[in-house]
Write a protein that holds these residues in place. Structure first.
Motif, PDB file in Angstrom:
ATOM      1  N   ALA A 256       0.824  -1.214   0.000  1.00  0.00           N
ATOM      2  CA  ALA A 256       0.000   0.000   0.000  1.00  0.00           C
ATOM      3  C   ALA A 256       0.853   1.256   0.000  1.00  0.00           C
ATOM      4  CB  ALA A 256      -0.941  -0.011   1.206  1.00  0.00           C
ATOM      5  N   ILE A 257       1.981   1.215   0.713  1.00  0.00           N
ATOM      6  CA  ILE A 257       2.890   2.375   0.734  1.00  0.00           C
ATOM      7  C   ILE A 257       3.450   2.629  -0.663  1.00  0.00           C
ATOM      8  CG2 ILE A 257       5.159   3.149   1.555  1.00  0.00           C
ATOM      9  CD1 ILE A 257       4.421   1.753   4.248  1.00  0.00           C
ATOM     10  N   PHE A 258       3.832   1.563  -1.354  1.00  0.00           N
ATOM     11  CA  PHE A 258       4.388   1.741  -2.694  1.00  0.00           C
ATOM     12  C   PHE A 258       3.305   2.132  -3.704  1.00  0.00           C
ATOM     13  CE2 PHE A 258       8.155   0.138  -0.821  1.00  0.00           C
ATOM     14  CZ  PHE A 258       9.189   0.567  -1.627  1.00  0.00           C
ATOM     15  N   SER A 259       2.094   1.735  -3.451  1.00  0.00           N
ATOM     16  CA  SER A 259       0.983   2.219  -4.281  1.00  0.00           C
ATOM     17  C   SER A 259       0.859   3.725  -4.134  1.00  0.00           C
ATOM     18  CB  SER A 259      -0.313   1.516  -3.863  1.00  0.00           C
ATOM     19  OG  SER A 259      -1.388   1.931  -4.674  1.00  0.00           O
ATOM     20  N   LEU A 290       8.870  -4.576  -5.368  1.00  0.00           N
ATOM     21  CA  LEU A 290       8.250  -3.260  -5.463  1.00  0.00           C
ATOM     22  C   LEU A 290       9.239  -2.197  -5.934  1.00  0.00           C
ATOM     23  CD1 LEU A 290       6.325  -3.503  -2.084  1.00  0.00           C
ATOM     24  CD2 LEU A 290       5.245  -3.397  -4.346  1.00  0.00           C
ATOM     25  N   ILE A 291      10.542  -2.522  -5.873  1.00  0.00           N
ATOM     26  CA  ILE A 291      11.595  -1.544  -6.144  1.00  0.00           C
ATOM     27  C   ILE A 291      12.322  -1.809  -7.458  1.00  0.00           C
ATOM     28  CG2 ILE A 291      13.802  -0.636  -5.291  1.00  0.00           C
ATOM     29  CD1 ILE A 291      12.823  -1.432  -2.447  1.00  0.00           C
ATOM     30  N   PHE A 322      12.804 -25.038  -6.464  1.00  0.00           N
ATOM     31  CA  PHE A 322      12.876 -24.956  -5.005  1.00  0.00           C
ATOM     32  C   PHE A 322      14.005 -24.031  -4.574  1.00  0.00           C
ATOM     33  CE2 PHE A 322      14.640 -26.196  -0.939  1.00  0.00           C
ATOM     34  CZ  PHE A 322      13.513 -26.317  -0.123  1.00  0.00           C
ATOM     35  N   PHE A 323      15.093 -24.020  -5.303  1.00  0.00           N
ATOM     36  CA  PHE A 323      16.288 -23.267  -4.923  1.00  0.00           C
ATOM     37  C   PHE A 323      16.277 -21.838  -5.463  1.00  0.00           C
ATOM     38  CE2 PHE A 323      17.305 -27.775  -5.415  1.00  0.00           C
ATOM     39  CZ  PHE A 323      17.764 -28.079  -4.142  1.00  0.00           C
ATOM     40  N   LEU A 324      15.231 -21.470  -6.188  1.00  0.00           N
ATOM     41  CA  LEU A 324      15.182 -20.161  -6.841  1.00  0.00           C
ATOM     42  C   LEU A 324      14.092 -19.297  -6.229  1.00  0.00           C
ATOM     43  CD1 LEU A 324      15.431 -21.310 -10.566  1.00  0.00           C
ATOM     44  CD2 LEU A 324      17.309 -20.804  -8.974  1.00  0.00           C
ATOM     45  N   GLN A 325      14.448 -18.099  -5.823  1.00  0.00           N
ATOM     46  CA  GLN A 325      13.460 -17.125  -5.384  1.00  0.00           C
ATOM     47  C   GLN A 325      13.314 -16.079  -6.484  1.00  0.00           C
ATOM     48  OE1 GLN A 325      11.414 -16.518  -2.264  1.00  0.00           O
ATOM     49  NE2 GLN A 325      10.595 -15.384  -4.013  1.00  0.00           N
ATOM     50  N   LYS A 326      12.193 -16.116  -7.156  1.00  0.00           N
ATOM     51  CA  LYS A 326      11.930 -15.147  -8.215  1.00  0.00           C
ATOM     52  C   LYS A 326      11.287 -13.895  -7.616  1.00  0.00           C
ATOM     53  CE  LYS A 326      12.975 -18.029 -11.684  1.00  0.00           C
ATOM     54  NZ  LYS A 326      11.929 -18.517 -12.587  1.00  0.00           N
ATOM     55  N   PHE A 327      11.390 -12.801  -8.350  1.00  0.00           N
ATOM     56  CA  PHE A 327      10.614 -11.619  -8.021  1.00  0.00           C
ATOM     57  C   PHE A 327       9.136 -11.921  -8.271  1.00  0.00           C
ATOM     58  CE2 PHE A 327      14.769  -9.776  -9.081  1.00  0.00           C
ATOM     59  CZ  PHE A 327      14.921  -8.812  -8.089  1.00  0.00           C
ATOM     60  N   SER A 328       8.264 -11.076  -7.774  1.00  0.00           N
ATOM     61  CA  SER A 328       6.845 -11.133  -8.102  1.00  0.00           C
ATOM     62  C   SER A 328       6.518 -10.001  -9.068  1.00  0.00           C
ATOM     63  CB  SER A 328       5.991 -10.973  -6.838  1.00  0.00           C
ATOM     64  OG  SER A 328       6.249 -11.996  -5.912  1.00  0.00           O
ATOM     65  N   ASN A 333       4.861  -1.701  -8.258  1.00  0.00           N
ATOM     66  CA  ASN A 333       6.296  -1.504  -8.500  1.00  0.00           C
ATOM     67  C   ASN A 333       6.564  -0.116  -9.061  1.00  0.00           C
ATOM     68  OD1 ASN A 333       8.522  -1.530 -10.763  1.00  0.00           O
ATOM     69  ND2 ASN A 333       9.135  -3.102  -9.295  1.00  0.00           N
ATOM     70  N   ILE A 334       7.583   0.569  -8.506  1.00  0.00           N
ATOM     71  CA  ILE A 334       7.929   1.920  -8.967  1.00  0.00           C
ATOM     72  C   ILE A 334       9.260   1.936  -9.707  1.00  0.00           C
ATOM     73  CG2 ILE A 334       6.600   3.018  -7.121  1.00  0.00           C
ATOM     74  CD1 ILE A 334       9.294   3.636  -5.718  1.00  0.00           C
ATOM     75  N   GLY A 335       9.787   0.769 -10.048  1.00  0.00           N
ATOM     76  CA  GLY A 335      11.098   0.685 -10.685  1.00  0.00           C
ATOM     77  C   GLY A 335      11.197   1.448 -11.984  1.00  0.00           C
ATOM     78  N   ALA A 336      10.091   1.565 -12.724  1.00  0.00           N
ATOM     79  CA  ALA A 336      10.127   2.285 -14.003  1.00  0.00           C
ATOM     80  C   ALA A 336      10.483   3.747 -13.822  1.00  0.00           C
ATOM     81  CB  ALA A 336       8.771   2.154 -14.709  1.00  0.00           C
TER      82      ALA A 336
END
Length: 485
Positions: A256-259, A290-291, A322-328, A333-336
């Motif tokens: 919500a903060i990043f929104s 989000l970043i 199992f060994f991989l943590q992907k982004f969501s 997200n404000i990366g753009a």
């Protein structure tokens, strides 16, 4: 063997790190030494052996350094001593790759509660300093106070200096027993800085501890400075939800903060992790998602390396993912709008906090401001006995993390891009006069001064911090569902 590995949030506080070290002393109350029955001794030995063998079985399968466990450890030891005896412990000379982070708790319920931010506490965190050069007196400076906590209700605030507890002056020999005891009520005598010296005052604050659920989302603000819209978030532990919740209330608050940041057109971000010792990797991944610039569910946040014993099993049962943590993929997200992110750090910044820095490095410029981070590139899981017969819980290190570029080079911490030490005079968090936030704003606006900042303002020697005792010190915790071997 029936073992449960709980996959909720996963990562995190050695000398000062455990929340409490309880030693149970049995007295015979007027009985002679020969009144102690052999049956009691045998029962205790049998109980120790049951717990110790449970620990040993799990550690031989899961522990990252399982090939370093002694072949025939003494299973008659008390469980805490036994656990310590089988660790591949860090030694700067002999074992520089050793373990600094695994720990155990007598009650698994206490372990899981602390990892979720629920503890019995006064509601404040502080840094410990020698009062002056060459002195054995100690002061504790308050770093932050939790909202509506006992400390807040007593009127304590960031920057306050504690020099006495229950009428006793803090010293190098008594500060641990006075500040970290099992007492329920504390009377803190305050001091202040006057003419570059710490001087006692007549002011005291009495605080009664309480069981408190900390919300890690401490503060957020948006500043419009020099034509820039700056988002600022103080985040103090990676926890997805309150203790006992199976939802993601705290992660949702971060979303919500990043929104809000996105709606306000934030184009510079300052992430304040200076007091964040770590927590669950799931919450770390949520925040990073989000970043990050150009990240989505197809991009790798980090990869885990487990030991050679359990890796084939995990690979067969769960596949390589199992060994991989992907982004969501996050709509908030404000990366753009970002070309970089500023992360505020101290030596209390560890584990899942460092994972943010390392995991985002392949995707955008990460500028760290403050002092060198702790240095924890390994993670743990919570191990409990799902039969309920054993009350102990363990938090062993089980994996090492690598970012998308295969980097895991921060075992000694991330040195700051811009070095700033916190001065002895502290402004409220979020105040642009704060040394670390002010330095970040200076970088953003191009008005930053060069060189080290804050050193001359705080010549006191640091002894440690209460944050080093938070949830074991510096956890990076992987949240597992159920894993039965």
């Amino acid at each position: 063997m029936n073992n449960a590995y709980h996959k909720q949030p996963i990562w995190q506080k050695p000398t000062l790190w455990l929340l409490a070290g309880f030693v149970l002393t049995l007295s015979s109350c007027n009985k002679k030494a020969d009144d102690v029955s052999p049956q009691t001794t045998a029962a205790t030995s049998s109980e120790n052996a049951t717990v110790d063998n449970w620990m040993l079985d799990n550690m031989r399968q899961l522990y990252y350094w399982n090939d370093k466990i002694p072949a025939n450890p003494d299973t008659t030891l008390a469980p805490s001593d036994f656990f310590d005896s089988i660790l591949y412990k860090f030694d700067a000379t002999a074992r520089p790759d050793g373990d600094r982070f695994s720990w155990t708790e007598e009650y698994a319920t206490d372990l899981t509660a602390s990892l979720s931010g629920q503890t019995k506490t006064t509601g404040m965190e502080f840094t410990l300093y020698l009062r002056s050069s060459g002195s054995t007196d100690v002061i504790a400076q308050v770093l932050y106070v939790l909202p509506n906590s006992p400390a807040a209700q007593a009127g304590l605030k960031r920057g306050d200096i504690i020099s006495k507890v229950n009428g006793q002056t803090l010293t190098t020999t008594n500060y641990s027993s006075l500040l970290f005891s099992d007492a329920t009520t504390y009377t803190f005598g305050l001091a202040q800085v006057s003419s570059q010296a710490v001087v006692d005052t007549d002011v005291s604050k009495t605080v009664t501890t309480a069981v408190y659920q900390e919300n890690p989302v401490f503060l957020d603000s948006v500043y419009t400075i020099g034509g820039k819209t700056v988002g600022y978030l103080v985040y103090n532990q990676f926890v997805p939800a309150p203790n006992g919740s199976k939802a993601t209330e705290y992660d949702d608050q971060v979303d919500a903060i990043f929104s809000k940041f996105k709606a306000k057109g934030v184009n510079e971000l300052v992430l304040d992790l200076r007091y964040n010792p770590g927590g669950y990797t799931s919450s770390s991944a949520n925040l990073a998602s989000l970043i990050g610039k150009g990240v989505d569910a197809s991009k790798l946040y980090f990869r885990e390396e487990w030991n050679s014993t359990i890796t084939p099993y995990l690979q067969q049962e769960y596949g390589s993912d199992f060994f991989l943590q992907k982004f969501s993929t996050k709509s908030q997200n404000i990366g753009a709008n970002l070309s970089r992110v500023f992360v505020l750090t101290t030596d209390m910044t560890a584990s899942a906090s460092e994972l943010i820095i390392n995991g985002l490095r392949p995707y955008m410029t990460v500028t760290t401001i403050g002092t060198t981070t702790y240095g924890k590139n390994v993670g743990s899981i919570t191990v409990t006995d799902d039969t309920g017969k054993i009350k102990w819980g363990m938090q062993p290190i089980v994996f090492k993390s690598f970012n998308n570029l295969g980097q895991s080079d921060y075992a000694t911490g991330f040195k700051p891009s811009v070095e700033v030490e916190e001065p002895i005079t502290l402004y409220p968090l979020g105040d642009t006069r704060d040394a670390l936030l002010g330095a970040a704003i200076g970088q953003i606006t191009g008005t930053a001064t060069t060189g080290r900042v804050g050193v001359s303002q705080n010549p006191l020697k640091v002894l440690g911090s209460s944050i080093q005792r938070k949830a074991g010190g510096t956890p990076m915790v992987r949240s597992l569902k159920s894993l039965t071997l």
